[in-house]
Write a protein that holds these residues in place. Sequence first.
Motif, PDB file in Angstrom:
ATOM      1  N   THR A 153      -4.887   4.898  -4.605  1.00 20.35           N
ATOM      2  CA  THR A 153      -5.478   4.300  -3.804  1.00 20.35           C
ATOM      3  C   THR A 153      -6.920   2.917  -3.856  1.00 20.35           C
ATOM      4  O   THR A 153      -6.811   2.372  -2.883  1.00 20.35           O
TER       5      THR A 153
ATOM      6  N   ARG B 105      -3.014   9.424  -7.767  1.00 22.17           N
ATOM      7  CA  ARG B 105      -3.011   8.954  -5.784  1.00 22.17           C
ATOM      8  C   ARG B 105      -4.610   8.696  -5.606  1.00 22.17           C
ATOM      9  O   ARG B 105      -4.184   6.954  -5.450  1.00 22.17           O
TER      10      ARG B 105
ATOM     11  N   ASN C 164       0.601  -1.092  -0.131  1.00 20.74           N
ATOM     12  CA  ASN C 164      -0.400   0.582  -0.041  1.00 20.74           C
ATOM     13  C   ASN C 164       0.804   1.132   0.052  1.00 20.74           C
ATOM     14  O   ASN C 164       0.528   2.130  -0.975  1.00 20.74           O
TER      15      ASN C 164
ATOM     16  N   SER D 225       1.782   4.136  -3.314  1.00 19.34           N
ATOM     17  CA  SER D 225       1.154   5.398  -2.514  1.00 19.34           C
ATOM     18  C   SER D 225       2.005   6.266  -2.959  1.00 19.34           C
ATOM     19  O   SER D 225       1.609   7.922  -3.772  1.00 19.34           O
TER      20      SER D 225
END
Length: 388
Positions: A34, A30, A17, A21
């Motif tokens: 996400t 972004r 993650n 990111s």
Amino acid sequence: MSFINYLKIVRILILFNLPLSVIGTFLDIRDLSTYMILLPMTFLDFFFLCSNYSKLKFKKIEILLIVLILLSVIIGFTNTTTFTRRHISDLTNPLFLILKIIIFRAYLFKSIPFLNKFIPSLAKQLFYFGIGSIILFYVLSFYKSMYAGITPTVHPFFIDVMIKGNGLSQVATVLVILLSGKRALLISSLVIFILYQILIKKKSRFILYIFAVFFSLSFLISFLGLSADGISAFEKYKWTYELYLENKDDLDFDSEILNTLTAGRLAEIQGATKLMSPLDYVIGKGVGFTYTYFSQSLNEDMAGYANLHFSPLSLITKYGFIFYLVFMFYILSSLYKFSANGYLSILFGLYIIASLIDMLFAYTIFVDPLIPIALGFLTNRKRFEYEI
């Protein structure tokens, strides 16, 4: 799907993650990066809950929370005329959290031997991926200037090495926290460090340990020849402090400087509270609630904004103060005597405390996959001692 298989898949998602990111931020995608984690996590949760519904054994307070969540659906549709994905996420986020806690509670104590190996391993992996993400951030910063604000999940590792008494790893963790540029992460880490010394180690002179950690850290920085002016995270701390000193006599709730110091969080609060009536504070505006706030960085109004970084108010705007009080009691009551019940209890208890502090700065309560695991363990009233 079994609990262990669920955790193995979750581990993959949360490890990738943060680096994903960072890449998404530098490539200006972004939102896409996400959703690449958020959507698989949502489907995984849904499949896990559906395959384990038979293990749902509710406590009275959990039934009350679910009733309040469902009432927010009715309230939300009376306050909004259009249906959006916010209605779905505002319903499923808290509902899935409660349901996962209940199911995890049925599994966790039967899985202690597995968890005793899995959690320290995951904590170490999260720490190393956090280091890698910070290195990636600073490498990419040579090609594109970017705000220093990485949030590595270091609390599990920090707590683990505190319990095991590994001083060098504690210093390394503090260094990573400082390099992340996250002031909230620094504050929450300091609080759980102090609490560990008081509650677990029973040492009243905990301040000496704080000085020892930061003295060691300062020595390490000097030894490596690092310059605070050359590292964006340290520049951020320096800028915040200097801006405060220059304007401390002029700070008030409507101050633009205070909004800058809070990274725009004050503008969020002002934008959301403009739409709240006294009754709204009690029962909430319901699912689907959005507001408009002025962004200083973009110099324009941001319409259709849903969440606030200040989580208590974000919960109150959607679900009301009654829900917030019951929800906080539910979480805080799980911490009863957590410090006297072995390794996992201490780690999960301190992690929840750190998460509650982080909630004051970021709306992460429903998306952090470690929180329901911790609360599932802590809300089980059986007492197990487990050796480190």
